[in-house]
Design an enzyme around this catalytic site. Structure first.
Site, short mmCIF file in Angstrom:
data_model
loop_
_atom_site.label_atom_id
_atom_site.label_comp_id
_atom_site.label_asym_id
_atom_site.label_seq_id
_atom_site.Cartn_x
_atom_site.Cartn_y
_atom_site.Cartn_z
CG ASN A 20 -12.54 21.65 -67.05
OD1 ASN A 20 -11.54 22.32 -66.82
ND2 ASN A 20 -12.47 20.42 -67.53
CD GLU A 35 -9.03 11.33 -67.20
OE1 GLU A 35 -9.02 11.91 -66.10
OE2 GLU A 35 -8.77 11.90 -68.27
CD GLU A 80 -6.49 19.83 -69.03
OE1 GLU A 80 -7.58 19.72 -68.46
OE2 GLU A 80 -5.73 18.87 -69.27
CD GLU A 127 -6.84 17.13 -58.15
OE1 GLU A 127 -6.34 18.26 -58.00
OE2 GLU A 127 -7.61 16.86 -59.08
CD GLU A 134 2.93 -0.79 -63.12
OE1 GLU A 134 2.85 -1.58 -62.16
OE2 GLU A 134 3.73 0.16 -63.16
CE LYS A 137 -4.87 16.73 -62.36
NZ LYS A 137 -5.30 16.30 -63.70
CE LYS A 147 -8.51 22.28 -65.91
NZ LYS A 147 -9.09 21.04 -66.49
CG ASP A 201 -4.12 14.14 -66.32
OD1 ASP A 201 -4.63 14.23 -65.20
OD2 ASP A 201 -4.75 14.33 -67.37
NE ARG A 239 0.33 17.17 -68.97
CZ ARG A 239 -0.84 16.67 -69.34
NH1 ARG A 239 -1.11 16.50 -70.62
NH2 ARG A 239 -1.76 16.35 -68.46
C1 GCV Z 1 -11.48 18.27 -65.30
C2 GCV Z 1 -7.37 15.61 -67.15
C3 GCV Z 1 -8.75 15.16 -67.51
C4 GCV Z 1 -9.71 16.33 -67.62
C5 GCV Z 1 -9.67 17.10 -66.30
C6 GCV Z 1 -8.22 17.53 -66.03
C7 GCV Z 1 -8.07 18.23 -64.70
O1 GCV Z 1 -6.81 16.34 -68.20
O2 GCV Z 1 -8.71 14.42 -68.69
O3 GCV Z 1 -10.98 15.84 -67.88
O4 GCV Z 1 -10.52 18.21 -66.32
O5 GCV Z 1 -7.40 16.40 -66.00
O6 GCV Z 1 -7.60 17.60 -63.76
O7 GCV Z 1 -8.40 19.40 -64.59
#
Ligand code: GCV
Length: 701
Positions: free
Chosen positions: A232, A422, A315, A416, A533, A389, A311, A394, A365
């Site tokens: 971002n 997170e 988002e 990825e 988990e 990913k 990216k 996510d 999604r």
């Molecule tokens: C960097 C998730 C995370 C975001 C992240 C996004 C991404 O949504 O919560 O913080 O943004 O993934 O991989 O771009």
């Protein structure tokens, strides 16, 4: 130059003691002349693109700087531990030699191979001499760290010559670090280890010693690329590409001696926000010229610059959709700008509608990345790598492997992962992710004997979001260092056993520690992902975390939001129907046999059941338990296992460094508390929804 110990900073897996075996020997280092691979394309097959190699200078990364690192590493270890770096002609116990070196001793001549290849090395021991031979200085550096990892075992019994080569050429960590502290996300987005090691107070840090130490740690695992800013890309960070490039160059200079190439996340709208143009249309000539010019300037400043990470249309980030263009158009524009310099663009496939209406049951999604990208297969340039990913949502604790990975045989793909925890406990919980990644990398889309995810990723690479910050232990939770270590090792050799990797990490990080330390850490960590988990979201359903910060339980937290992350629990049942027969059709994005396995209620693996199916609470799993009883049982068990972890750790008081002991203990207290909270909220939620009591009558609220 090596890296002096940094006061107040934990040495992670490279404490001085880890160098004792090599450093107490007579070491011969032969690096003259520095042979490089001439800036040519790397040899070797690329699994998914018919054996082609990427264009550009991948191998020749500051060859002399790397060779100097190997010499300095050996000299420093010997100085510390009483060995000696010897001159040619003198007796030696260990030789580290380039295959092109003058006057190779017979022991090294004997293990020569026609081509060891970029970054590879041959390791052998015979006639009481240990030999590391490589075609390039990077290989020599990796060989040196292999000797360090082996410790005394490198100087024990004879070992037949064995070539070690990285399975994946691009082994990369992405940092979601901001220069300016973001009002919501902080300095490091999804960072749980303090501030950034690169940036502070709105600029690159003046003292980058920590960055050099980081590079060294990464090199010891095999990582060779780093992106140093958040995907971002906010206003200040966008300028790293242009007027703040000097800061990037300063960081690149610290990474280079350890074979790590710097990459930048760039804003797709840069021609507008930085260049003053009125468009960022990838097919506009003026826009293309702007990128070509800007990129040429980057390479004038940083000749071994790796490339861009993007990216786009994700988002809220800008992207090609604004101009009616495809993601291939966007990626190819950047690929064209980078190609003359040998760079690559990592173009992320994390594209979905984050403004979905939760009432709309047809939009899924999980489908989004495949829907957007699979039709573009074959349209991407050779130096455009689509970064996917590992799962379709996510980075959840459990997801099926993303079907995009199987759907683009004519495109270079990078997979990825997320080292930063997170969704897996935010470095307050012990959660060793090696087993999850190993499972993902070994997954075979097309059935037994077919290519694995790791084979597909050989075309583009393995990337992961780093978990490092300026915390004294690097990773907040000292045991989370193991995840960073495991990522690098799996990127080098995806078929390594995660328990064996953990064992290496323990041996290096706690050298000379009593057997109790090793045994206890295995007891706590080997199964910690599954423990996590058990007490969190059940059966692959995902997203029961607190919205925003994503820590701790909130079963309905995302249920009525626009993010597309729902579990659909009602009084009768739970789960997302993603079947072709009655659901969103997502199962159809998989090739056979998985399209059939996931479609079938009877065959779908238990751990993914609620990802693919909406089922009644009394549905009987393959395990023989019902869904709701499974939820109760696993949540009680998971919380108990967290408590057992803490008890196990308490046995180590006095056996490990006191401050480290205290840090882990404090985190375990929080893990136990949080696991109980998860247990009680999830169990209570499902008892209230279903009305089905626990078969064992345990307390549910
Ligand atoms: C960097 C998730 C995370 C975001 C992240 C996004 C991404 O949504 O919560 O913080 O943004 O993934 O991989 O771009």
């Amino acid at each position: 130059m090596t890296v002096p110990p940094l006061p107040g900073v934990h040495p992670a897996w490279l404490p001085p003691e880890a160098f004792r075996a090599a450093g107490s020997r007579r070491v011969l280092v032969l690096t003259d002349p520095v042979g490089d691979l001439g800036g040519e394309a790397l040899p070797g097959p690329v699994a998914d693109l018919g054996g082609e190699a990427l264009p550009g200078p991948v191998a020749d990364l500051g060859g002399e700087a790397l060779a100097a690192t190997v010499r300095a590493e050996a000299a420093e270890a010997c100085e510390r531990h009483g060995g000696a770096v010897v001159a040619p002609g003198e007796p030696f116990d260990l030789v580290l030699a380039l295959s092109s070196a003058d006057a190779l001793p017979p022991e090294a001549q004997a293990v020569r191979e026609p081509e060891i290849g970029a970054e590879g090395f041959v390791l052998a021991r015979h006639d009481d001499v240990t030999v590391v031979l490589a075609d390039d200085p990077a290989g020599l550096l990796y060989g040196w760290f292999e000797v360090v990892r082996l410790g005394e075992a490198a100087f024990g019994e004879a070992r037949p010559a064995r070539a070690h080569r990285p399975a994946l050429r691009r082994r990369m960590l992405d940092h979601w670090d901001n220069i300016d502290v973001h009002p919501v996300m902080g300095q490091v987005e999804r960072g749980y280890s303090g501030g950034s090691i690169f940036w502070r107070d709105g600029a690159a840090r003046g003292d980058l010693a920590r960055v050099r130490a980081y590079a060294r740690l990464l090199a010891a695992t095999g990582v060779n690329a780093v992106a140093i800013n958040n995907v971002n890309v906010h206003a200040t960070e966008a300028r790293l590409l242009t007027d703040r490039l000097g800061e990037v160059a300063a960081i690149a200079a610290e990474l280079r001696p350890y074979g790590i190439r710097v990459h930048l996340s760039v804003n797709f709208a840069s021609p507008i926000v930085l260049g003053g143009l009125d468009s960022a249309d990838p097919l506009d000539e003026g826009v293309r010229e702007w990128w070509a010019r800007t990129t040429a300037h980057v390479y004038e400043t940083i000749p071994d610059f790796g490339g861009y990470v993007v990216k786009a249309d994700s988002e809220g980030q800008p992207g090609p959709f604004a101009y009616g263009r495809s993601h291939a158009d966007g990626a190819n524009m950047l690929a064209d700008a980078l190609a003359p310099h040998g760079g690559v663009v990592f173009w992320r496939a994390f594209v979905y509608n984050h403004r979905q209406d939760w009432r709309d049951r047809s939009t899924d999604r999980a489908r989004a990345a495949h829907d957007h990208f699979a039709p573009l297969d074959g349209q991407f340039r050779d130096n455009a790598i689509v970064q996917v990913k590992y799962g379709p949502m996510d980075f959840q604790t459990r997801e099926p492997v993303s079907p995009v990975i199987a759907a683009m045989p004519g495109t270079r793909l990078a997979v990825e992962l997320q080292v930063t925890q997170e969704y897996t406990g935010q470095q307050r919980h012990v959660c060793y992710l090696g087993p999850m990644w190993s499972e993902v990398l070994g997954f075979r889309f097309w059935g037994p004997g077919e290519r694995t995810v790791a084979d597909v990723a050989a075309g583009g690479g393995l990337t992961a979001v780093s978990n490092v910050g300026d915390d004294p232990y690097w990773t907040g939770h000292p045991l989370a260092q193991a995840n960073l270590y495991a990522f690098g090792r799996l990127a080098w050799a995806p078929d390594l056993d995660p328990a064996a990797i953990l064992d290496e990490w323990i041996g290096l990080t706690f050298p000379g520690g009593p057997g109790l330390v090793r045994a206890t850490l295995h007891e706590m960590m080997d199964g910690s992902w599954e423990t996590y988990e058990r007490y969190t979201a059940p059966l692959g359903v995902g997203f029961m975390v607190r919205p925003g910060h994503h820590y701790g339980p909130d079963v309905d937290g995302y249920e009525y939001t626009p993010w597309g992350t729902y579990h659909f629990a009602d009084r009768d049942g739970v789960g997302v129907d993603r079947t072709r027969a009655t659901g969103t059709g997502y199962t159809g994005q998989y090739p056979a046999p998985w399209s059939e396995v996931y479609e079938s209620l009877a065959e779908c693996p238990d751990e993914l059941l609620l990802f693919f199916h909406h089922v009644p609470y009394e549905h009987v799993l393959q395990s023989g338990s019902t869904v709701v009883q499974h939820i109760y049982d696993t949540h009680f068990a998971g919380a108990e296992e967290a408590a057992a972890m803490r008890l196990a750790w308490e046995k180590l008081a006095g056996s490990v460094d006191e401050a480290l002991y205290a840090r882990v203990k404090e985190r375990l207290d929080e893990q136990v508390r949080c696991a109980e909270e998860w247990r009680d909220q999830v169990n209570t939620y499902f008892l209230r929804k279903s009305g089905v009591p626990d078969a064992h009558g345990r307390p549910i609220h």
